[in-house]
Structures are given as C-alpha cells and as structure tokens.
Design an enzyme around this catalytic site. Structure first.
Site, PDB file in Angstrom:
ATOM      1  CD  GLU A   1       2.314  -5.925   8.028  1.00 36.19           C
ATOM      2  OE1 GLU A   1       2.478  -7.123   7.696  1.00 36.19           O
ATOM      3  OE2 GLU A   1       3.051  -4.997   7.640  1.00 36.19           O
TER       4      GLU A   1
ATOM      5  CG  HIS B   1      -0.218   0.023   2.525  1.00 41.55           C
ATOM      6  ND1 HIS B   1       0.402   1.146   3.029  1.00 41.55           N
ATOM      7  CD2 HIS B   1      -0.004  -0.956   3.428  1.00 41.55           C
ATOM      8  CE1 HIS B   1       0.950   0.877   4.195  1.00 41.55           C
ATOM      9  NE2 HIS B   1       0.727  -0.411   4.460  1.00 41.55           N
TER      10      HIS B   1
END
Length: 197
Positions: free
Chosen positions: A79, A9
């Site tokens: 994550e 990202h």
C-alpha cells in the site's frame, strides 16, 4: 492478451474505522475472510496465468482464500506508505489540514523507517508493477490477478489508463472486490469495477 484483475483485500478493523493502513500488518476480520472466499468463483471465471500479492497478511490471506495460495509476493504491491498518517483517519488529518487530499498532497513525513511516499513515488512503483504484469501477460496464457490495497491499486489503474498518479482519485475501491482492466481496439479500458459475486 489477457485482462488485468485488481483485487482489494477483504475488510480489516482499520478499513472499517477509516484508519490509513500501509505497513501495519493487521489481519482480516471474519467478514473480510468471507468476502475473500466469495471472490473465488468470480475470479475462477477467468483463465489466470499469473497471480501476485502484496506482502501484507491481509492481501496474502485474501489471495489464499480466493484460491491463490501460491500467488507470488511482490513488495511493489504494498500500500501507499502513509508516513506520519499511518493509523490516522482523514477526519483527524483534516483537523489540522482541512484541504488535505492524499492524491494531490501525499503524506506528512513519518519515522526514518517509514517516511511515507508522495504521489510520484507511488506512480513509479505502479509503473514497475505494470511492467511485471506486461511480462506475465506476454509469457503466460490468460489473465493476471493482483491482490493488494485500495490507494495503491487506484494509482495502478490510473497509470494503466495513461493517467497521472493523481488520477487514482477517480476510482473508489471497496474491500473484497474485483476490478477488470482490459483493452478495446488496443487501448486500455475499465471493463468492470468494484465487482462482488
């Protein structure tokens, strides 16, 4: 068979400050949005058969701005859960654990709803995601793109290459970049890493 594209990202305030960010759902910065938009032509050079994204808004927004608003949300792309180290920098952790290294040591136990993950657990999650990638590569023409996070994608790359989860330590991954895992003579290889337009 297509390639596997890994997209970290775009920039966030915490990626700038070096704070570990797993479940904290913070947005991209303006620069992070620009990074995400700039990836569209780079990814657009591939025939994409399937796109997946982490549920976190920083990944979903990156996918959307890069041209994949319908990327399938998959919690396995979240994550590495940092437990007690959520929002904490490595410099701060080293004050009490000077030799701590995420890929070897995992994290300190966090609250019950976010206890944290050890390297083995993250590796198992990466393996689950890779099974989904392989199914998509078998069922759709083209490549697969994953929009996710630094530490998780590093472990996933290691597992794709047949390395243990700790092998992710060898792959530094910058915000707003594309990495390509391909094959050579039927074996997985790194074809490119940390590409920006």
């Amino acid at each position: 068979m297509g390639d596997l594209l890994l997209v970290r990202h775009g920039e966030t305030e915490w990626s700038l400050s070096g704070q570990h960010t797993s479940w904290t759902d913070i947005p991209l910065t303006d620069n992070g949005r620009e990074q995400a938009r700039s990836l569209a032509p780079l990814i657009g050079g591939f025939r994409i058969g399937a796109a997946f994204t982490s549920p976190r808004q920083r990944s979903r927004e990156t996918a959307e701005l890069a041209g994949f608003p319908d990327a399938r949300v998959d919690p396995d792309l979240s994550e590495w859960e940092y437990g007690a180290y959520e929002g904490v920098t490595t410099v701060e952790i080293h004050r009490t654990r000077p030799h701590w290294y995420l890929f070897d040591d995992g994290v300190a136990l966090g609250p019950p709803e976010h206890p944290g993950e050890n390297p083995r657990q993250v590796g198992e999650r990466a393996d689950r995601m890779l099974a989904k990638v392989d199914a998509a590569l078998a069922n759709y023409e083209g490549s697969v793109v994953l929009f996710a996070h630094s530490h998780f994608l590093r472990v996933l790359a290691a597992r794709r290459l047949g390395l243990p989860p700790s092998g992710g330590s060898m792959f530094v991954l910058a915000t707003g970049t594309v990495c390509r895992l391909s094959t050579e003579h039927g074996r997985p290889v790194v074809a490119s890493w940390n590409q920006r337009p």
